[in-house]
Enzyme design. Sequence first.
Site, PDB file in Angstrom:
ATOM      1  N   LYS A 193      -0.858   7.847  -0.985  1.00 37.73           N
ATOM      2  CA  LYS A 193      -1.889   8.827  -1.375  1.00 37.73           C
ATOM      3  C   LYS A 193      -1.504   9.495  -2.699  1.00 37.73           C
ATOM      4  O   LYS A 193      -2.327   9.652  -3.588  1.00 37.73           O
ATOM      5  CB  LYS A 193      -2.039   9.899  -0.273  1.00 37.73           C
ATOM      6  CG  LYS A 193      -2.780   9.378   0.951  1.00 37.73           C
ATOM      7  CD  LYS A 193      -2.812  10.387   2.086  1.00 37.73           C
ATOM      8  CE  LYS A 193      -3.481   9.763   3.307  1.00 37.73           C
ATOM      9  NZ  LYS A 193      -3.628  10.671   4.441  1.00 37.73           N
TER      10      LYS A 193
ATOM     11  N   GLN B  64      -0.807  15.634   6.895  1.00 35.18           N
ATOM     12  CA  GLN B  64      -0.722  14.272   7.434  1.00 35.18           C
ATOM     13  C   GLN B  64      -0.577  14.319   8.954  1.00 35.18           C
ATOM     14  O   GLN B  64       0.256  15.051   9.486  1.00 35.18           O
ATOM     15  CB  GLN B  64       0.463  13.530   6.791  1.00 35.18           C
ATOM     16  CG  GLN B  64       0.548  12.065   7.153  1.00 35.18           C
ATOM     17  CD  GLN B  64      -0.660  11.250   6.673  1.00 35.18           C
ATOM     18  OE1 GLN B  64      -1.266  11.546   5.639  1.00 35.18           O
ATOM     19  NE2 GLN B  64      -1.024  10.236   7.436  1.00 35.18           N
TER      20      GLN B  64
ATOM     21  N   ASP C 199      -9.652  16.402   4.196  1.00 36.44           N
ATOM     22  CA  ASP C 199      -9.975  15.416   5.225  1.00 36.44           C
ATOM     23  C   ASP C 199     -11.344  15.632   5.857  1.00 36.44           C
ATOM     24  O   ASP C 199     -11.806  14.788   6.630  1.00 36.44           O
ATOM     25  CB  ASP C 199      -8.933  15.490   6.347  1.00 36.44           C
ATOM     26  CG  ASP C 199      -7.762  14.544   6.120  1.00 36.44           C
ATOM     27  OD1 ASP C 199      -8.015  13.398   5.725  1.00 36.44           O
ATOM     28  OD2 ASP C 199      -6.615  14.955   6.344  1.00 36.44           O
TER      29      ASP C 199
HETATM   30  N1  LIG Z   1      -4.552  13.786   7.619  1.00 35.65           N
HETATM   31  C1  LIG Z   1      -4.775  12.506   7.959  1.00 35.65           C
HETATM   32  N2  LIG Z   1      -3.894  11.860   8.742  1.00 35.65           N
HETATM   33  C2  LIG Z   1      -4.155  10.555   9.073  1.00 35.65           C
HETATM   34  C3  LIG Z   1      -5.295   9.884   8.568  1.00 35.65           C
HETATM   35  C4  LIG Z   1      -6.198  10.608   7.760  1.00 35.65           C
HETATM   36  O1  LIG Z   1      -7.258  10.096   7.314  1.00 35.65           O
HETATM   37  N3  LIG Z   1      -5.903  11.914   7.458  1.00 35.65           N
HETATM   38  N4  LIG Z   1      -5.482   8.524   8.825  1.00 35.65           N
HETATM   39  C5  LIG Z   1      -4.415   7.741   9.405  1.00 35.65           C
HETATM   40  C6  LIG Z   1      -3.424   7.132   8.464  1.00 35.65           C
HETATM   41  N5  LIG Z   1      -3.863   6.885   7.072  1.00 35.65           N
HETATM   42  C7  LIG Z   1      -4.019   7.921   6.243  1.00 35.65           C
HETATM   43  O2  LIG Z   1      -3.490   8.958   6.365  1.00 35.65           O
HETATM   44  C8  LIG Z   1      -3.913   5.552   6.547  1.00 35.65           C
HETATM   45  C9  LIG Z   1      -3.760   4.442   7.344  1.00 35.65           C
HETATM   46  C10 LIG Z   1      -3.730   3.153   6.792  1.00 35.65           C
HETATM   47  C11 LIG Z   1      -3.876   2.959   5.437  1.00 35.65           C
HETATM   48  C12 LIG Z   1      -3.785   1.623   4.805  1.00 35.65           C
HETATM   49  O3  LIG Z   1      -3.992   1.487   3.621  1.00 35.65           O
HETATM   50  N6  LIG Z   1      -3.459   0.567   5.566  1.00 35.65           N
HETATM   51  C13 LIG Z   1      -3.214  -0.757   5.027  1.00 35.65           C
HETATM   52  C14 LIG Z   1      -2.026  -1.389   5.728  1.00 35.65           C
HETATM   53  C15 LIG Z   1      -0.810  -0.549   5.542  1.00 35.65           C
HETATM   54  C16 LIG Z   1       0.466  -1.225   5.970  1.00 35.65           C
HETATM   55  O4  LIG Z   1       0.765  -2.295   5.458  1.00 35.65           O
HETATM   56  O5  LIG Z   1       1.178  -0.625   6.791  1.00 35.65           O
HETATM   57  C17 LIG Z   1      -4.422  -1.658   5.272  1.00 35.65           C
HETATM   58  O6  LIG Z   1      -5.110  -1.485   6.280  1.00 35.65           O
HETATM   59  O7  LIG Z   1      -4.645  -2.528   4.446  1.00 35.65           O
HETATM   60  C18 LIG Z   1      -4.041   4.063   4.629  1.00 35.65           C
HETATM   61  C19 LIG Z   1      -4.062   5.346   5.183  1.00 35.65           C
HETATM   62  C20 LIG Z   1      -3.599   8.594  10.381  1.00 35.65           C
HETATM   63  N7  LIG Z   1      -3.288   9.870   9.851  1.00 35.65           N
END
Ligand SMILES: Nc1nc2c(c(=O)[nH]1)N[C@@H](CN(C=O)c1ccc(C(=O)N[C@@H](CCC(=O)O)C(=O)O)cc1)CN2
Length: 374
Positions: free
Chosen positions: A88, A132, A155
């Site tokens: 992020k 987070q 968020d």
């Molecule tokens: N405050 C928040 N906490 C959490 C959120 C949120 O939106 N706000 N969402 C999730 C986790 N998350 C962001 O925080 C998030 C999850 C996954 C990805 C991502 O890019 N995933 C990749 C794979 C990543 C990897 O290789 O491990 C993909 O899908 O291509 C970004 C953000 C929980 N907490």
Amino acid sequence: MARVIAASACGAVVALGLQKLLRGKTEARRVSAPVETKLIDGKAIAAEVRSEIKKSTAELRAEHNVTPGLAVILVGSRKDSQSYVRNKKKAAEEVGFHTVDIVLPETVSQEDLLFELEKLNSDLKVHAILVQLPLPKHIDEAFVLSKIRVDKDADGFSAENVGNLCMKGGFPPLAVPCTPAGCVELLQRSGVEVSGKNAVVVGRSNIVGMPVSQILQSMDATVTVCHSRTQDMVSYLRNADVVIAAVGKAEYVRGDWLKPGCVVIDVGINAVDDASKKLGYRLVGDVNFAEAQGVAAQITPVPGGVGPMTIAMLLKNTLNLARRSLQLPRIPLRRSTSPAAPGAVSAQVGIQLPKEHLAVVICCKEILIAFWNF
Ligand SMILES: Nc1nc2c(c(=O)[nH]1)N[C@@H](CN(C=O)c1ccc(C(=O)N[C@@H](CCC(=O)O)C(=O)O)cc1)CN2
């Protein structure tokens, strides 16, 4: 008499044969021809969104001398959360934002966490704050989130923002939860019209299932939310034109549960053991991707689908909160494929007008048309 019996027996045999033949035909019809499945490339679409945000950020700085500021609070040392926060921050810096990151130990008290949060609430350089998730068990997550200023809620998780997301004809929320907004952005940028369609959301979490169902409903989809207590989930899925899978179970949705030609947005990110991989695991979604091939018309991959959009939408929320602090309208990133109904709560990226302003615009347009016709 014997002839009559023979004739009717013969008739019955013919009828039975015909019935069998017909049944065979219907069964054959039920197995539809394989559909050509198109991949929805979340990585590429997210890059497109980020480049639009970068351009708008440069314009904001040039015209108003303001740089959008994003603060992220990370508590503890979960590897996945550390990686999301790192990504992020990197993405925010790449589009030209000012960033602040606060890292607190797993054992931090709720009081100390709130103290840090309060400092960010009154920091003029910070337009958006994100805590987070998940937080350690001893911290009251809902209470902490409620202490983020609504106009800095990156968020869109606050009760006021979620409430406005759910209200028909109310104020538009100041920020929309990032993953749901990302799902909808993927649909829009892939030319998927949801109005009048059956959408099934699998999962009812506060972060994804609940808000995405509200957004789809505001876009005139007929929405069904399925969850752990749903009976005969397959019957809903077989009728779904759009499926949002956010259940958190590896490959839970099977290919033969899907309606041929449907569009699948897979929110799940599940690690499954895989000895052939360097890390000993691979990531899979909530939908059995291999089985969905040839059934769904479009599908997001995992990884590379919804995940990258979550971060892109966080940048969008931050930019919009910074613009709002200057009383500027939301930035229209890209024209969507289908305009929202007037007054409807919208997850679209365009400028959102309250109903009264919309009435003025419509009225001006009518006068112009009348003038033109005259
Ligand atoms: N405050 C928040 N906490 C959490 C959120 C949120 O939106 N706000 N969402 C999730 C986790 N998350 C962001 O925080 C998030 C999850 C996954 C990805 C991502 O890019 N995933 C990749 C794979 C990543 C990897 O290789 O491990 C993909 O899908 O291509 C970004 C953000 C929980 N907490």
